[in-house]
Motif scaffolding. Structure first.
Motif, PDB file in Angstrom:
ATOM      1  N   PHE A 100       0.843  -1.190   0.000  1.00 33.37           N
ATOM      2  CA  PHE A 100       0.000   0.000   0.000  1.00 33.37           C
ATOM      3  C   PHE A 100       0.886   1.252   0.000  1.00 33.37           C
ATOM      4  O   PHE A 100       1.923   1.289   0.668  1.00 33.37           O
ATOM      5  N   THR A 101       0.467   2.252  -0.742  1.00 32.02           N
ATOM      6  CA  THR A 101       1.161   3.538  -0.669  1.00 32.02           C
ATOM      7  C   THR A 101       0.915   4.158   0.702  1.00 32.02           C
ATOM      8  O   THR A 101      -0.004   3.760   1.431  1.00 32.02           O
ATOM      9  N   GLU A 102       1.733   5.128   1.045  1.00 32.72           N
ATOM     10  CA  GLU A 102       1.585   5.777   2.354  1.00 32.72           C
ATOM     11  C   GLU A 102       0.208   6.425   2.486  1.00 32.72           C
ATOM     12  O   GLU A 102      -0.448   6.310   3.529  1.00 32.72           O
ATOM     13  N   ALA A 103      -0.242   7.075   1.412  1.00 31.28           N
ATOM     14  CA  ALA A 103      -1.554   7.734   1.464  1.00 31.28           C
ATOM     15  C   ALA A 103      -2.673   6.715   1.645  1.00 31.28           C
ATOM     16  O   ALA A 103      -3.621   6.934   2.413  1.00 31.28           O
ATOM     17  N   ASN A 104      -2.573   5.578   0.954  1.00 28.96           N
ATOM     18  CA  ASN A 104      -3.613   4.556   1.064  1.00 28.96           C
ATOM     19  C   ASN A 104      -3.575   3.855   2.413  1.00 28.96           C
ATOM     20  O   ASN A 104      -4.618   3.414   2.920  1.00 28.96           O
ATOM     21  N   MET A 105      -2.391   3.741   3.003  1.00 32.35           N
ATOM     22  CA  MET A 105      -2.318   3.171   4.351  1.00 32.35           C
ATOM     23  C   MET A 105      -3.045   4.081   5.344  1.00 32.35           C
ATOM     24  O   MET A 105      -3.728   3.601   6.256  1.00 32.35           O
ATOM     25  N   LEU A 106      -2.898   5.394   5.172  1.00 35.12           N
ATOM     26  CA  LEU A 106      -3.611   6.329   6.051  1.00 35.12           C
ATOM     27  C   LEU A 106      -5.119   6.217   5.848  1.00 35.12           C
ATOM     28  O   LEU A 106      -5.891   6.268   6.814  1.00 35.12           O
ATOM     29  N   MET A 124     -10.137  -3.885  -0.158  1.00 37.71           N
ATOM     30  CA  MET A 124     -10.027  -4.431  -1.512  1.00 37.71           C
ATOM     31  C   MET A 124     -10.250  -3.344  -2.556  1.00 37.71           C
ATOM     32  O   MET A 124      -9.596  -3.320  -3.605  1.00 37.71           O
ATOM     33  N   ASP A 125     -11.165  -2.430  -2.271  1.00 37.52           N
ATOM     34  CA  ASP A 125     -11.415  -1.323  -3.196  1.00 37.52           C
ATOM     35  C   ASP A 125     -10.184  -0.424  -3.300  1.00 37.52           C
ATOM     36  O   ASP A 125      -9.826   0.040  -4.391  1.00 37.52           O
ATOM     37  N   ILE A 126      -9.521  -0.179  -2.189  1.00 38.96           N
ATOM     38  CA  ILE A 126      -8.313   0.653  -2.196  1.00 38.96           C
ATOM     39  C   ILE A 126      -7.219  -0.017  -3.007  1.00 38.96           C
ATOM     40  O   ILE A 126      -6.511   0.634  -3.785  1.00 38.96           O
ATOM     41  N   VAL A 127      -7.063  -1.337  -2.845  1.00 33.47           N
ATOM     42  CA  VAL A 127      -6.071  -2.072  -3.640  1.00 33.47           C
ATOM     43  C   VAL A 127      -6.343  -1.886  -5.128  1.00 33.47           C
ATOM     44  O   VAL A 127      -5.448  -1.567  -5.918  1.00 33.47           O
ATOM     45  N   GLN A 128      -7.597  -2.083  -5.512  1.00 30.77           N
ATOM     46  CA  GLN A 128      -7.950  -2.029  -6.928  1.00 30.77           C
ATOM     47  C   GLN A 128      -7.772  -0.626  -7.499  1.00 30.77           C
ATOM     48  O   GLN A 128      -7.341  -0.467  -8.645  1.00 30.77           O
ATOM     49  N   ARG A 129      -8.065   0.393  -6.701  1.00 27.82           N
ATOM     50  CA  ARG A 129      -7.874   1.757  -7.182  1.00 27.82           C
ATOM     51  C   ARG A 129      -6.392   2.114  -7.276  1.00 27.82           C
ATOM     52  O   ARG A 129      -5.999   2.966  -8.071  1.00 27.82           O
ATOM     53  N   GLN A 130      -5.571   1.459  -6.479  1.00 25.10           N
ATOM     54  CA  GLN A 130      -4.133   1.755  -6.505  1.00 25.10           C
ATOM     55  C   GLN A 130      -3.444   1.163  -7.724  1.00 25.10           C
ATOM     56  O   GLN A 130      -2.653   1.838  -8.385  1.00 25.10           O
ATOM     57  N   ILE A 131      -3.743  -0.111  -8.042  1.00 24.40           N
ATOM     58  CA  ILE A 131      -3.018  -0.765  -9.138  1.00 24.40           C
ATOM     59  C   ILE A 131      -3.927  -1.263 -10.250  1.00 24.40           C
ATOM     60  O   ILE A 131      -3.451  -1.808 -11.249  1.00 24.40           O
ATOM     61  N   ILE A 144      -3.262 -11.977  -5.829  1.00 21.92           N
ATOM     62  CA  ILE A 144      -3.415 -12.760  -4.600  1.00 21.92           C
ATOM     63  C   ILE A 144      -2.474 -12.278  -3.512  1.00 21.92           C
ATOM     64  O   ILE A 144      -2.771 -12.370  -2.317  1.00 21.92           O
ATOM     65  N   SER A 145      -1.317 -11.717  -3.899  1.00 26.39           N
ATOM     66  CA  SER A 145      -0.397 -11.174  -2.892  1.00 26.39           C
ATOM     67  C   SER A 145      -1.036 -10.002  -2.158  1.00 26.39           C
ATOM     68  O   SER A 145      -0.803  -9.806  -0.956  1.00 26.39           O
ATOM     69  N   ALA A 146      -1.845  -9.202  -2.860  1.00 27.91           N
ATOM     70  CA  ALA A 146      -2.543  -8.097  -2.214  1.00 27.91           C
ATOM     71  C   ALA A 146      -3.606  -8.625  -1.248  1.00 27.91           C
ATOM     72  O   ALA A 146      -3.837  -8.041  -0.183  1.00 27.91           O
ATOM     73  N   MET A 147      -4.260  -9.736  -1.613  1.00 26.74           N
ATOM     74  CA  MET A 147      -5.230 -10.347  -0.703  1.00 26.74           C
ATOM     75  C   MET A 147      -4.541 -10.778   0.585  1.00 26.74           C
ATOM     76  O   MET A 147      -5.077 -10.606   1.688  1.00 26.74           O
ATOM     77  N   HIS A 148      -3.346 -11.324   0.466  1.00 27.36           N
ATOM     78  CA  HIS A 148      -2.604 -11.742   1.655  1.00 27.36           C
ATOM     79  C   HIS A 148      -2.253 -10.537   2.516  1.00 27.36           C
ATOM     80  O   HIS A 148      -2.293 -10.600   3.751  1.00 27.36           O
TER      81      HIS A 148
END
Length: 246
Positions: A48-54, A76-83, A88-92
């Motif tokens: 996650f980017t720093e902004a998305n972690m916040l 999950m929505d934040i992951v999808q908007r980021q990349i 599956i690594s993002a799910m983990h």
């Protein structure tokens, strides 16, 4: 003598039965099975980017201690908007941050179809083919989309810019036919509109979303037919006895 005649009538009825027209079945293990690939495996880089972690931390704080898993949809929505998709690594990573079993994240990812588990292009073009759009020419719109993007439905364009999918009701039936690009709705389409939208996206622009035929929203194409006059003033139609003292 009645039995043979009855059988004959029943056989004729059977011959007259006609199948209803249905949409094409898309059979795929993708709905419930993960297969490792070169770009989607447990080693696929994701952070996650720093902004998305916040953002995610702020969302988690909305839930009581021990109920962090309630934020899985937002994560999950934040992951999808980021990349643009959810490997599956993002799910983990989501399971780790929310302190929940990986299986629960898999269940979410496979149940909700808005979760893209494969890269679907920079611009994910979804063409609605449900009844209202079909009656308004969605087949022609789909053909125009495939031609403009050089990409068949269900596949990805060679340059990775467009992914085209056939979807069911997008919830804008009064403005059929409709296509959605990422989160933006394009309604009341014709073939020229489709080519203009795709060409604008290809050139780096942002085409104006919403109805493409001049409508503001979903009012009748011929203009409003009711509520066209100014509303009456307060007290309109009241009996004189109901007015207060002068």
């Amino acid at each position: 003598m009645l039995r043979p005649k009855t059988c004959f009538l029943l056989s004729n009825v059977t011959r007259l039965v006609r199948r209803f027209s249905t949409s094409k079945w898309n059979r795929s293990e993708e709905l419930n099975v993960h297969r490792d690939s070169a770009d989607n495996n447990c080693s696929t880089p994701f952070e996650f980017t720093e902004a998305n972690m916040l953002r995610l931390a702020a969302i988690i704080q909305n839930y009581p201690e021990g109920a962090q898993r309630s934020a899985v949809g937002a994560a999950m929505d934040i992951v999808q908007r980021q990349i643009g998709w959810i490997p599956i690594s993002a799910m983990h990573k989501v399971a780790e941050l929310l302190q929940m079993p990986r299986m629960r994240v898999y269940e979410w990812a496979t149940f909700y179809t808005m979760n893209k588990r494969h890269f679907r292009g920079k611009f994910h073009v979804k063409v609605c083919v449900t009844t209202p759009c079909m009656l308004r020419g969605s087949d022609i719109i789909l053909g125009a989309v495939e031609e403009a993007t050089c990409c068949c439905a269900g596949s990805l364009s060679n340059d990775g810019m467009f992914g085209v999918d056939i979807v069911q009701c997008q919830g804008a039936c009064a403005n059929a036919p409709v296509l959605v690009v990422n989160d933006d709705y394009y309604e009341d389409l014709n073939v020229c509109d489709v080519h203009n939208i795709i060409q604008t996206l290809r050139c780096g622009g942002i085409p104006p979303f919403g109805p493409q035929n001049g409508r503001y929203s979903c009012e009748p194409c011929g203009g409003p037919t009711c509520l066209c006059e100014n509303p009456p003033p307060p007290g309109f139609g009241l009996q004189p006895a109901l007015y207060g003292p002068c």
